[in-house]
Every structure is written in structure tokens, then in C-alpha cells.
Design a protein around this motif. Structure first.
Motif, PDB file in Angstrom:
ATOM      1  N   ASP A 122      -2.704   6.113  -0.009  1.00  0.00           N
ATOM      2  CA  ASP A 122      -3.937   5.354   0.189  1.00  0.00           C
ATOM      3  C   ASP A 122      -4.569   5.607   1.553  1.00  0.00           C
ATOM      4  OD1 ASP A 122      -3.534   4.215  -2.309  1.00  0.00           O
ATOM      5  OD2 ASP A 122      -2.436   2.497  -1.511  1.00  0.00           O
ATOM      6  N   PRO A 163       0.830  -1.209   0.000  1.00  0.00           N
ATOM      7  CA  PRO A 163       0.000   0.000   0.000  1.00  0.00           C
ATOM      8  C   PRO A 163       0.862   1.256   0.000  1.00  0.00           C
ATOM      9  CG  PRO A 163      -0.742  -1.570   1.657  1.00  0.00           C
ATOM     10  CD  PRO A 163       0.572  -2.077   1.152  1.00  0.00           C
ATOM     11  N   SER A 164       0.334   2.297  -0.595  1.00  0.00           N
ATOM     12  CA  SER A 164       1.041   3.575  -0.643  1.00  0.00           C
ATOM     13  C   SER A 164       0.549   4.481   0.482  1.00  0.00           C
ATOM     14  CB  SER A 164       0.817   4.258  -1.995  1.00  0.00           C
ATOM     15  OG  SER A 164       1.346   5.568  -1.998  1.00  0.00           O
TER      16      SER A 164
END
Length: 213
Positions: free
Chosen positions: A180, A176-177
């Protein structure tokens, strides 16, 4: 003989005070959401700095995990996976599949470490018996809800390590970034301000209609 003057209608005191109190609460909630928006923006900026770091940190096995550890590189030694928790996910190429999350034993005692060892095509756990895993620390799949936080019943959330190299037969999971991280507080603030305005307008119109009747 003169007729008695009609009674003078006045604004109802107690209902007005109650409505004004409710409007004040909604405005306060809107201001709080604006403050939360600033806090969340600072948190996302911290996560972005963490993702840019290449140095490794010791894995924080005991929850709660400080924000300074999230999205940093780390490694653990999984003595054995004691439980599998398959969940939906995507690999690094965006292909959907089943994320294989192992609850790993890292010592004689302790809560263990959650490790995402890769993406499979079905719910069958991989034939992976543990070992050294290097990857990225991210928030775990089970986070407390807003109601649990408000009621003080939220258990400390565990983090998770997403393996850089997947287990045999699996594809590497997407990490995940920091972008996000949800930040809907501005929309929530506008909602509370809108609710306050609508409640005030409806009450004023209702009372004016009653006074003019």
C-alpha cells in the motif's frame, strides 16, 4: 537608389536562455523522480521483509521512527488512554467503520504511544482503560505533507501500533500492507519530461512564427 535590406531577425537570446533553463530544471526534476522511484522500491522491499518476521522489537516511542521498525511486531503497556482520535477505517474482513485510535500514556513523561484498538460502528470511544497491547507497528495517521518536507517544517511523524486483539466491543482493524506504500514517482517523472518537451516545442513554434512574420 537601392532600398536598405530588411533587418535580420535572430533568435532572442535572453528569452531562449530562460526557457532552456526552465527546461533543464524540469528534466532534473524528472531524473530526481526516477531516483526516488528506486528508493521507494527498496523501501517497499524492506517493509515486505519486516512483515515476514515473527520476532518482536521494542516499540520506538520517540519519533522519528526508523523504517526498520515499521511493519514489525511489538508490544506496549498503555497506562491509560489520555485522548481518542476516531478515524475512518476497515476491519480485517474489509468492513468499514470507525477506527479507534488511543493516545496512550506509557510513563510519567513523553509523547505517549498511538494505539489502534479496533473498529467500531460509531464515534463513541470504547470503555477501555489500557493494558498490555501487542500488535504491528505502522506509520501513524498524521504524516507530514510534501510541502512541509520541502520547506523544512515537517515535524517528526509518530508511528502507531495496531492491536492484534481488539478492545471489547470492537472489531480487529486491518493492518496496512507494504504494497500500500505509494510509489507514483515514475508517473511524476514522465510528467516532468512531458512538460519540458511541451515547453520547448511551444517556444520553438512561437519564435519561428515571430521570425517568419
Amino acid at each position: 537608389m537601392t532600398e536598405p535590406a530588411p533587418p535580420v531577425r535572430r533568435w532572442p537570446l535572453i528569452p531562449t536562455l530562460l526557457v532552456l533553463a526552465a527546461v533543464a530544471v524540469m528534466i532534473a526534476l524528472g531524473v530526481w523522480q526516477l531516483q526516488r522511484k528506486g528508493d521507494k522500491e527498496a523501501l517497499i522491499a524492506l517493509f515486505q521483509r519486516n512483515m515476514a518476521m515473527s520476532s518482536m522489537v521494542a516499540y520506538p516511542e520517540l519519533p522519528p521512527v526508523a523504517d526498520a521498525f515499521l511493519y514489525r511486531k511489538s508490544s506496549i503497556v498503555c497506562l491509560e488512554p489520555v485522548r481518542w482520535d476516531p478515524r475512518s477505517g476497515t476491519d480485517q474482513k474489509g468492513r468499514a467503520g470507525i477506527r479507534m485510535i488511543a493516545d496512550c500514556r506509557t510513563g510519567a513523561e513523553g509523547p505517549g504511544v498511538l494505539v489502534d484498538v479496533g473498529i467500531g460502528d460509531d464515534f463513541t470511544p470504547p470503555k477501555w482503560t489500557g493494558g498490555t497491547v501487542q500488535g504491528t507497528i505502522v506509520p501513524g495517521p498524521e504524516q507530514p505533507t510534501v510541502m512541509e518536507r520541502l520547506m523544512g517544517k515537517a515535524a517528526p511523524a509518530r508511528a502507531m501500533l495496531i492491536a492484534d486483539a481488539p478492545a471489547p466491543g470492537l472489531r480487529a482493524s486491518a493492518v496496512p500492507s507494504a504494497e500500500d506504500t505509494p510509489n507514483n514517482h515514475l508517473a511524476y517523472a514522465f510528467q516532468w519530461f512531458f512538460f519540458a518537451l511541451v515547453a520547448l516545442i511551444i517556444y520553438v513554434l512561437a519564435v519561428r512564427r515571430r521570425l517568419q512574420a
